[in-house]
Design an enzyme around this catalytic site. Structure first.
Site, PDB file in Angstrom:
ATOM      1  N   ASP A 219       0.933  -1.129   0.117  1.00  0.00           N
ATOM      2  CA  ASP A 219       0.066   0.307   0.129  1.00  0.00           C
ATOM      3  C   ASP A 219       0.937   1.155   0.053  1.00  0.00           C
ATOM      4  O   ASP A 219       2.179   1.176   0.346  1.00  0.00           O
ATOM      5  CB  ASP A 219      -0.974   0.019   1.284  1.00  0.00           C
ATOM      6  CG  ASP A 219      -1.666   1.139   1.583  1.00  0.00           C
ATOM      7  OD1 ASP A 219      -2.456   1.405   0.661  1.00  0.00           O
ATOM      8  OD2 ASP A 219      -1.514   2.013   2.406  1.00  0.00           O
TER       9      ASP A 219
ATOM     10  N   ASP B 140      -0.159   5.217   0.834  1.00  0.00           N
ATOM     11  CA  ASP B 140      -0.488   6.310   1.789  1.00  0.00           C
ATOM     12  C   ASP B 140      -0.469   5.594   3.011  1.00  0.00           C
ATOM     13  O   ASP B 140      -1.357   4.624   3.321  1.00  0.00           O
ATOM     14  CB  ASP B 140      -1.843   6.854   1.570  1.00  0.00           C
ATOM     15  CG  ASP B 140      -1.790   7.498   0.113  1.00  0.00           C
ATOM     16  OD1 ASP B 140      -1.005   8.565   0.168  1.00  0.00           O
ATOM     17  OD2 ASP B 140      -2.592   7.330  -0.962  1.00  0.00           O
TER      18      ASP B 140
ATOM     19  N   ASP C  33      -1.767  -1.072   5.778  1.00  0.00           N
ATOM     20  CA  ASP C  33      -2.116  -0.505   7.017  1.00  0.00           C
ATOM     21  C   ASP C  33      -3.427  -0.645   7.558  1.00  0.00           C
ATOM     22  O   ASP C  33      -3.878  -0.228   8.649  1.00  0.00           O
ATOM     23  CB  ASP C  33      -1.581   0.971   7.177  1.00  0.00           C
ATOM     24  CG  ASP C  33      -2.519   2.089   6.272  1.00  0.00           C
ATOM     25  OD1 ASP C  33      -3.016   1.376   5.251  1.00  0.00           O
ATOM     26  OD2 ASP C  33      -2.618   3.034   6.230  1.00  0.00           O
TER      27      ASP C  33
END
Length: 238
Positions: free
Chosen positions: A16, A18, A178
């Site tokens: 991922d 961001d 996240d």
């Protein structure tokens, strides 16, 4: 004696963007607050808005305005989205920086023979622009944003496409993220999951039941090697 990272040879590590690779919240929330001010709405504190990131700019705008008591409907949302992209594109890395240990972890993974990919709900052009500005783009064999697939994370097809476009296979891959979108994509694709504890999520990362939770990127190469240790080597080492 085998090297601790030998199991990474020929594997694909998908990230991922961001909240995982790069701390983009200052520029994303900063752009959101520009819109809020322009619309006569009070800006949001950075920490309050961090958990709104991760599902793309349109969702960030909608969630940000709703948190300020201003629900959005079309065509206003689309108009605000266009203004968001115009501003964000020119401020994409004013304050955004890789999280501590990211660069070394990427180098260690590549040195051990792993392919690297980005699987993000950010638009591909913005993802490439951000990573190029930060000097990271060349480290990835594929950068696959939400616009480049039929359905974005948590749809497993997004993760599968990123792995395949990097030249890898899902049975020799790890997802590093996240949030619930990353967890959902990894579980649906049957790919082992590493979550970072410091990202952007309204559900604590440990509650998403990752295979391994890390607090710093120093731990990432070893975590990926452990998860891949029992996976058969089906691709030639790079």
């Amino acid at each position: 004696m085998p090297h601790p990272l030998d199991s990474l040879a020929g594997a694909t590590i998908a990230f991922d963007l961001d909240g995982t690779l790069v701390d983009t919240a200052p520029d994303l929330v900063g752009t959101l607050n520009v819109l809020l001010r322009q619309e006569g709405v009070a800006p949001l504190a950075l920490e309050a808005a961090r958990a709104m990131i991760g599902r793309g700019a349109r969702a960030l705008i909608q969630r940000g305005f709703e948190a300020s008591g201003v629900p959005l409907e079309e065509p206003r949302l689309s108009a605000l989205f266009d203004r968001f992209i115009d501003h964000y594109r020119t401020h994409i890395a004013d304050l955004s920086r890789p999280f501590p240990g990211v660069v070394q972890a990427l180098d260690d993974l590549a040195a051990a023979g792993a392919r690297l990919a980005v699987c993000t709900n950010k638009r591909t052009d913005l993802s490439v622009a951000l990573l190029e500005t930060l000097g990271l783009a060349d480290r990835f064999a594929a950068i696959v944003g939400a616009d480049a697939v039929a359905a974005a994370k948590p749809d497993p097809g997004h993760l599968i496409a990123a792995i395949q476009r990097a030249g890898g296979q899902t049975d020799r891959a790890v997802m590093v993220g996240d949030s619930v979108s990353d967890a959902g994509a990894a579980r649906a694709a049957g790919v082992p999951l590493v979550l970072v504890s410091f990202g952007y999520t309204d559900i604590p990362a440990h509650d998403l039941a990752p295979d391994i939770l890390i607090d710093h990127f120093d731990a990432l190469p070893g975590a990926c090697a452990r998860l891949l240790h029992s996976c058969p080597l089906t691709a030639e080492p790079l």
